[in-house]
Design a protein around this motif. Structure first.
Motif, PDB file in Angstrom:
ATOM      1  N   THR A 124      53.066  46.081  17.633  1.00 36.10           N
ATOM      2  CA  THR A 124      54.441  46.197  18.141  1.00 36.10           C
ATOM      3  C   THR A 124      54.680  45.181  19.250  1.00 36.10           C
ATOM      4  OG1 THR A 124      54.598  48.525  17.539  1.00 36.10           O
ATOM      5  CG2 THR A 124      56.094  47.743  19.271  1.00 36.10           C
ATOM      6  N   GLN A 125      53.708  45.041  20.128  1.00 32.15           N
ATOM      7  CA  GLN A 125      53.866  44.083  21.220  1.00 32.15           C
ATOM      8  C   GLN A 125      54.027  42.662  20.692  1.00 32.15           C
ATOM      9  OE1 GLN A 125      51.677  44.641  25.009  1.00 32.15           O
ATOM     10  NE2 GLN A 125      50.587  46.249  23.895  1.00 32.15           N
ATOM     11  N   THR A 126      53.290  42.307  19.646  1.00 29.31           N
ATOM     12  CA  THR A 126      53.414  40.939  19.113  1.00 29.31           C
ATOM     13  C   THR A 126      54.821  40.684  18.575  1.00 29.31           C
ATOM     14  OG1 THR A 126      52.615  41.476  16.868  1.00 29.31           O
ATOM     15  CG2 THR A 126      50.952  40.770  18.498  1.00 29.31           C
ATOM     16  N   LEU A 127      55.464  41.704  18.038  1.00 30.93           N
ATOM     17  CA  LEU A 127      56.825  41.538  17.528  1.00 30.93           C
ATOM     18  C   LEU A 127      57.784  41.132  18.640  1.00 30.93           C
ATOM     19  CD1 LEU A 127      57.015  44.659  15.161  1.00 30.93           C
ATOM     20  CD2 LEU A 127      56.561  42.274  14.528  1.00 30.93           C
ATOM     21  N   PHE A 128      57.663  41.764  19.794  1.00 25.47           N
ATOM     22  CA  PHE A 128      58.538  41.440  20.921  1.00 25.47           C
ATOM     23  C   PHE A 128      58.174  40.103  21.550  1.00 25.47           C
ATOM     24  CE2 PHE A 128      59.533  45.779  20.237  1.00 25.47           C
ATOM     25  CZ  PHE A 128      60.880  45.858  20.567  1.00 25.47           C
ATOM     26  N   VAL A 129      56.888  39.812  21.568  1.00 20.63           N
ATOM     27  CA  VAL A 129      56.463  38.524  22.129  1.00 20.63           C
ATOM     28  C   VAL A 129      56.986  37.377  21.270  1.00 20.63           C
ATOM     29  CG1 VAL A 129      54.468  37.063  22.655  1.00 20.63           C
ATOM     30  CG2 VAL A 129      54.457  39.471  23.333  1.00 20.63           C
ATOM     31  N   THR A 130      56.880  37.510  19.951  1.00 22.96           N
ATOM     32  CA  THR A 130      57.356  36.415  19.095  1.00 22.96           C
ATOM     33  C   THR A 130      58.867  36.249  19.200  1.00 22.96           C
ATOM     34  OG1 THR A 130      57.373  37.872  17.148  1.00 22.96           O
ATOM     35  CG2 THR A 130      55.423  36.495  17.462  1.00 22.96           C
ATOM     36  N   ARG A 131      59.605  37.334  19.370  1.00 22.89           N
ATOM     37  CA  ARG A 131      61.054  37.229  19.578  1.00 22.89           C
ATOM     38  C   ARG A 131      61.350  36.515  20.896  1.00 22.89           C
ATOM     39  NH1 ARG A 131      62.281  43.408  17.979  1.00 22.89           N
ATOM     40  NH2 ARG A 131      61.931  43.198  15.745  1.00 22.89           N
ATOM     41  N   ALA A 132      60.615  36.875  21.931  1.00 21.41           N
ATOM     42  CA  ALA A 132      60.820  36.249  23.246  1.00 21.41           C
ATOM     43  C   ALA A 132      60.470  34.764  23.202  1.00 21.41           C
ATOM     44  CB  ALA A 132      59.989  36.972  24.311  1.00 21.41           C
ATOM     45  N   ILE A 133      59.434  34.409  22.447  1.00 21.86           N
ATOM     46  CA  ILE A 133      59.046  32.997  22.297  1.00 21.86           C
ATOM     47  C   ILE A 133      60.196  32.213  21.673  1.00 21.86           C
ATOM     48  CG2 ILE A 133      57.550  31.396  21.017  1.00 21.86           C
ATOM     49  CD1 ILE A 133      55.294  33.545  21.370  1.00 21.86           C
ATOM     50  N   LYS A 134      60.770  32.737  20.594  1.00 22.59           N
ATOM     51  CA  LYS A 134      61.873  32.048  19.911  1.00 22.59           C
ATOM     52  C   LYS A 134      63.069  31.867  20.844  1.00 22.59           C
ATOM     53  CE  LYS A 134      60.487  33.569  15.344  1.00 22.59           C
ATOM     54  NZ  LYS A 134      60.686  34.539  14.280  1.00 22.59           N
ATOM     55  N   LEU A 135      63.376  32.891  21.620  1.00 23.54           N
ATOM     56  CA  LEU A 135      64.501  32.802  22.557  1.00 23.54           C
ATOM     57  C   LEU A 135      64.201  31.799  23.676  1.00 23.54           C
ATOM     58  CD1 LEU A 135      65.442  36.576  22.697  1.00 23.54           C
ATOM     59  CD2 LEU A 135      66.877  34.732  21.786  1.00 23.54           C
ATOM     60  N   ALA A 136      62.976  31.817  24.192  1.00 19.54           N
ATOM     61  CA  ALA A 136      62.600  30.875  25.252  1.00 19.54           C
ATOM     62  C   ALA A 136      62.677  29.441  24.743  1.00 19.54           C
ATOM     63  CB  ALA A 136      61.198  31.193  25.772  1.00 19.54           C
ATOM     64  N   GLU A 137      62.233  29.246  23.506  1.00 19.60           N
ATOM     65  CA  GLU A 137      62.307  27.907  22.899  1.00 19.60           C
ATOM     66  C   GLU A 137      63.761  27.465  22.769  1.00 19.60           C
ATOM     67  OE1 GLU A 137      60.509  25.585  19.015  1.00 19.60           O
ATOM     68  OE2 GLU A 137      60.882  27.743  18.856  1.00 19.60           O
ATOM     69  N   ARG A 138      64.600  28.360  22.260  1.00 15.80           N
ATOM     70  CA  ARG A 138      66.019  28.046  22.075  1.00 15.80           C
ATOM     71  C   ARG A 138      66.716  27.744  23.406  1.00 15.80           C
ATOM     72  NH1 ARG A 138      69.224  32.648  19.453  1.00 15.80           N
ATOM     73  NH2 ARG A 138      69.613  33.252  21.587  1.00 15.80           N
ATOM     74  N   GLU A 139      66.281  28.433  24.476  1.00 20.94           N
ATOM     75  CA  GLU A 139      66.899  28.257  25.788  1.00 20.94           C
ATOM     76  C   GLU A 139      66.256  27.135  26.602  1.00 20.94           C
ATOM     77  OE1 GLU A 139      66.919  32.105  27.711  1.00 20.94           O
ATOM     78  OE2 GLU A 139      67.721  33.048  25.885  1.00 20.94           O
ATOM     79  N   GLY A 140      65.224  26.512  26.046  1.00 18.31           N
ATOM     80  CA  GLY A 140      64.557  25.428  26.764  1.00 18.31           C
ATOM     81  C   GLY A 140      63.710  25.892  27.936  1.00 18.31           C
ATOM     82  N   GLN A 141      63.219  27.116  27.852  1.00 13.60           N
ATOM     83  CA  GLN A 141      62.360  27.687  28.906  1.00 13.60           C
ATOM     84  C   GLN A 141      60.894  27.437  28.542  1.00 13.60           C
ATOM     85  OE1 GLN A 141      63.519  28.784  31.653  1.00 13.60           O
ATOM     86  NE2 GLN A 141      65.642  29.239  31.204  1.00 13.60           N
ATOM     87  N   SER A 142      60.461  26.188  28.674  1.00 10.92           N
ATOM     88  CA  SER A 142      59.146  25.785  28.161  1.00 10.92           C
ATOM     89  C   SER A 142      57.986  26.495  28.852  1.00 10.92           C
ATOM     90  CB  SER A 142      58.975  24.269  28.265  1.00 10.92           C
ATOM     91  OG  SER A 142      59.122  23.849  29.605  1.00 10.92           O
ATOM     92  N   CYS A 143      58.082  26.734  30.138  1.00 10.23           N
ATOM     93  CA  CYS A 143      56.980  27.411  30.837  1.00 10.23           C
ATOM     94  C   CYS A 143      56.831  28.854  30.342  1.00 10.23           C
ATOM     95  CB  CYS A 143      57.212  27.372  32.345  1.00 10.23           C
ATOM     96  SG  CYS A 143      55.797  27.941  33.284  1.00 10.23           S
ATOM     97  N   GLU A 145      57.916  29.966  27.445  1.00  9.56           N
ATOM     98  CA  GLU A 145      57.490  29.862  26.051  1.00  9.56           C
ATOM     99  C   GLU A 145      55.977  29.686  25.949  1.00  9.56           C
ATOM    100  OE1 GLU A 145      58.021  26.824  22.250  1.00  9.56           O
ATOM    101  OE2 GLU A 145      59.274  26.533  24.033  1.00  9.56           O
ATOM    102  N   LEU A 146      55.428  28.778  26.738  1.00 13.51           N
ATOM    103  CA  LEU A 146      53.991  28.529  26.713  1.00 13.51           C
ATOM    104  C   LEU A 146      53.197  29.769  27.119  1.00 13.51           C
ATOM    105  CD1 LEU A 146      51.570  26.614  26.426  1.00 13.51           C
ATOM    106  CD2 LEU A 146      51.960  25.918  28.799  1.00 13.51           C
ATOM    107  N   THR A 147      53.637  30.422  28.175  1.00 11.95           N
ATOM    108  CA  THR A 147      52.946  31.627  28.650  1.00 11.95           C
ATOM    109  C   THR A 147      52.983  32.717  27.584  1.00 11.95           C
ATOM    110  OG1 THR A 147      53.538  31.064  30.926  1.00 11.95           O
ATOM    111  CG2 THR A 147      52.856  33.335  30.510  1.00 11.95           C
ATOM    112  N   LEU A 148      54.132  32.896  26.959  1.00 13.01           N
ATOM    113  CA  LEU A 148      54.258  33.915  25.913  1.00 13.01           C
ATOM    114  C   LEU A 148      53.425  33.564  24.682  1.00 13.01           C
ATOM    115  CD1 LEU A 148      58.063  34.677  26.241  1.00 13.01           C
ATOM    116  CD2 LEU A 148      56.173  36.214  26.850  1.00 13.01           C
ATOM    117  N   LYS A 149      53.323  32.288  24.364  1.00 13.27           N
ATOM    118  CA  LYS A 149      52.467  31.885  23.243  1.00 13.27           C
ATOM    119  C   LYS A 149      51.004  32.211  23.530  1.00 13.27           C
ATOM    120  CE  LYS A 149      55.302  28.332  21.074  1.00 13.27           C
ATOM    121  NZ  LYS A 149      55.454  26.903  20.761  1.00 13.27           N
TER     122      LYS A 149
END
Length: 180
Positions: A124-143, A145-149
């Motif tokens: 379940t946690q991975t589902l939310f992390v992958t969603r957050a990664i996609k949003l961070a990427e879309r918003e240009g929040q690279s730091c 995004e990297l931490t969430l990856k």
């Protein structure tokens, strides 16, 4: 005009509520933080209740993971603060934003059932992390995004560790979640 602490809190909560309806990387990461916080509490609950021949090993594994999840919360919170994002900090926020279920009876379940719950929570946690990664990427929040990856990789490793103990594959854990 200087806002009172209560006014500032209300303004933050209004912004957080708005961000959750959009959603934003910050809002989704709030769910990630809540899931990590609640899961670490569940692991703490299991440390003293696991039974059987593997109880010492599993207790140590649960303790190590609980500490690691606490460290992830601190690390992600620091990144969020650096971005000027609101971070869930109250018990009520954690309870509101988590997608994990708590049950005091878990400590009386069989070790097999306890491990199943741990794995399902990790998936379940991975589902939310992958969603957050996609949003961070879309918003240009690279730091962020990297931490969430990095967190995503760590969570998937934890799934593998527990699945090996259960005598199952990572794929079986992900397939179980798809059936829910």
């Amino acid at each position: 005009m200087t806002l009172t602490a209560s006014d500032q809190w209300q303004a933050e909560q209004s912004q957080v509520d708005h961000d959750h309806h959009v959603p934003t990387a910050g809002a989704m990461t709030g769910h990630v933080l809540a899931n990590l916080t609640i899961h670490s509490q569940k692991l703490r609950q299991l440390v003293g209740s696991v039974k059987g021949l593997e109880s010492r090993t599993l207790s140590m594994l649960f303790l190590e993971q609980e500490q690691a999840e606490h460290d992830w919360v601190n690390r992600i919170s620091r990144v969020m603060s650096d971005m000027g994002e609101a971070i869930p900090t109250t018990t009520a926020e954690f309870q509101c934003y988590t997608m994990l279920e708590e049950d005091g009876a878990l400590k009386f379940e069989s070790t097999a059932n306890q491990l199943s719950v741990v794995v399902n929570d990790l998936v379940t946690q991975t589902l939310f992390v992958t969603r957050a990664i996609k949003l961070a990427e879309r918003e240009g929040q690279s730091c962020l995004e990297l931490t969430l990856k990095e967190l995503d990789g760590w969570l998937r490793h934890q799934i593998r560790v527990y699945q090996q103990i259960r005598g199952q594959s990572v794929k079986e854990a992900m397939d179980e979640d798809d059936e829910d």
